[in-house]
Design an enzyme around this catalytic site. Structure first.
Site, mmCIF file in Angstrom:
data_model
loop_
_atom_site.group_PDB
_atom_site.id
_atom_site.type_symbol
_atom_site.label_atom_id
_atom_site.label_comp_id
_atom_site.label_asym_id
_atom_site.label_seq_id
_atom_site.Cartn_x
_atom_site.Cartn_y
_atom_site.Cartn_z
ATOM 1 N N LYS A 206 -14.815 27.972 -30.336
ATOM 2 C CA LYS A 206 -14.578 26.805 -29.490
ATOM 3 C C LYS A 206 -13.800 25.763 -30.273
ATOM 4 C CE LYS A 206 -17.040 22.957 -27.299
ATOM 5 N NZ LYS A 206 -18.351 22.369 -26.951
ATOM 6 N N GLU A 256 -23.709 10.099 -24.455
ATOM 7 C CA GLU A 256 -24.342 11.073 -25.357
ATOM 8 C C GLU A 256 -24.941 10.427 -26.596
ATOM 9 O OE1 GLU A 256 -23.135 15.182 -27.791
ATOM 10 O OE2 GLU A 256 -21.666 14.165 -26.527
#
Length: 446
Positions: A206, A256
């Protein structure tokens, strides 16, 4: 003078200084009016659990750069907080507020003028709101700081505060005169194609690719006004401001949490994979179901959760709870809450150092992903996707991930957005997924 010499001089100066902090409870006051009345540096922190801090001026600074910046911060903080004399509620204890750049070798180039690779401020004057009360705090720090000087400064600050309006009329948005993506759509999709090819070749799992939206504003931006509008629109998110100088401010409503440490208890989360909110409850539920059913997004989210757990295991026992949907005003994410119980007395900065950058903003394997980011992205991330938050004398603290963020000053602003790219990512879909990530701040500027 090299960084080690500067750090040594700072420690010596801290050894010669005294920190005295005094607080008093006050009637509720407009934090926006207070912030607008302060000179830089200005800082603001608000967490979803209700704690809100806003400060102006600096009783002390901590700055650091290079690969040892976390060591430098911890060493200087220990010297600064040594034998601190604080009198007031626990919520008003002295805290360093600020953050760090995404990369340790960050340089202070526009729009990041004044932003070192790590900058924290102990506010000279601060308001704290929490537990249904508001407090005013003044910090004196230096060789001449005394209990009497702090008490006198608190009286003066309280008198100045009484002259501020209880409410400050909200100004209009500055308006956007022009805009352009630093990475246009054609270039972005080409970047995604190259990265997905590399991932499919087996080198990577990723990579998080980011881009920036440059804005020319019709009028000068009023940061306190923008923060107030973000408070109303995104009450479920963190809100932060780091403004080292009058030239530029870094701010946003990130959803977050990077990490929170309170004694031996640690809380963090994996937040990755996103879908828009639906215009109807039925559409919204369909998008949420897509998050839960998408193999691509589930895979991406699991990579993030597993890596965070692995990074925390060196500090104690780690527990990952079940995945859930985190719904925000304009977007929804997959979220895995993660907690840990520390074996020892790890400083929150040590936890930040271990976790940053998470796979949600960097990629996997981390070093290969960061190398790909540097080779691919055509702009400097600066403090985007970096840790922002606070820490105290006991090593407790809380940090958010500086996404959904922008840097602005005068009639200029730059907003940031990024996406996690995996092997089966579709370039067109990734571009579409970027757009709502700049909306939180863009909506308040247009």
């Amino acid at each position: 003078m090299n960084p080690a010499q500067r750090n040594q001089e700072a420690v010596v100066s801290h050894a010669e200084a005294t920190l005295v902090s005094r607080s008093c409870e006050i009637p509720d006051v407009s934090f926006r009016a207070f912030l607008a009345d302060q000179n830089a540096p200005r800082v603001h922190w608000a967490s979803p659990d209700g704690l809100e801090l806003v400060g102006g001026g600096a009783a002390a600074h901590l700055t650091a750069s290079g690969p040892k910046r976390f060591d430098s911060l911890r060493d200087e903080a220990e010297a600064l907080f040594a034998d601190a004399d604080h009198e007031g509620p626990e919520a008003t204890r002295p805290r360093m507020l600020g953050g760090l750049s995404f990369d340790a070798d960050h340089e202070e180039t526009p729009p990041w003028t004044g932003f070192a690779a790590a900058t924290f401020v102990l506010p000279r004057v601060q308001l704290t709101r929490g537990d249904d009360a508001t407090w005013l705090t003044v910090v004196e720090y230096g060789p001449d700081a005394t209990v009497d000087s702090a008490a006198d400064a608190l009286d003066a600050a309280r008198e100045s505060l009484s002259e501020l309006p209880m409410m400050r009329p909200s100004g209009g948005s500055p308006g956007v005169a022009d805009r352009h993506w630093r990475t246009p759509k054609r270039e972005w999709t080409a970047q995604v194609e190259r990265v997905t090819e590399r991932i499919r070749s087996g080198d990577l799992l990723k990579v998080v690719l980011a881009t920036a939206l440059d804005l020319e504003l019709a009028e000068e931006v009023d940061i306190p006004d923008v923060l107030e509008r973000l408070r109303r629109t995104y009450p479920e998110c963190y809100r932060f401001l780091v403004q080292p100088t009058d030239e530029a401010a870094f701010f946003g409503p990130p959803p977050e949490r990077l990490v929170k440490r309170a004694g031996r208890s640690v809380e963090t989360e994996a937040l990755a994979g996103s879908m828009p909110r639906g215009e109807t409850p039925e559409d919204d539920a369909d998008y949420a179901e897509s998050l839960l059913e998408s193999e691509k997004l589930q895979h991406e989210q699991q990579l993030v959760a597993d890596t965070i757990c692995e990074q925390l295991e060196q500090f104690g026992d780690v527990t990952a709870r079940d995945k859930r949907i985190r719904k925000l005003s304009n977007i929804q994410h997959l979220q895995t809450p993660i907690s840990a119980t520390l074996d020892g007395d790890a400083h929150v900065l040590s936890l930040v150092e271990a976790l940053h950058p998470t796979p949600a903003v960097g990629g996997l394997p981390l070093e290969a992903a960061l190398e790909t980011i540097r080779e691919t992205e055509s702009f400097d991330r600066g403090w985007y996707a970096s840790p922002v938050g606070w820490f105290d004398a006991d090593g407790n603290g809380e940090f958010a991930v500086g996404i959904r963020s922008g840097v602005a000053g005068g009639k200029q602003a730059t907003l940031f957005a990024g996406n996690g790219i995996v092997g089966d990512s579709d370039p067109e879909a990734e571009w579409d997924e970027l757009q709502p990530k700049v909306r939180p701040i863009l909506d308040e500027l247009e």
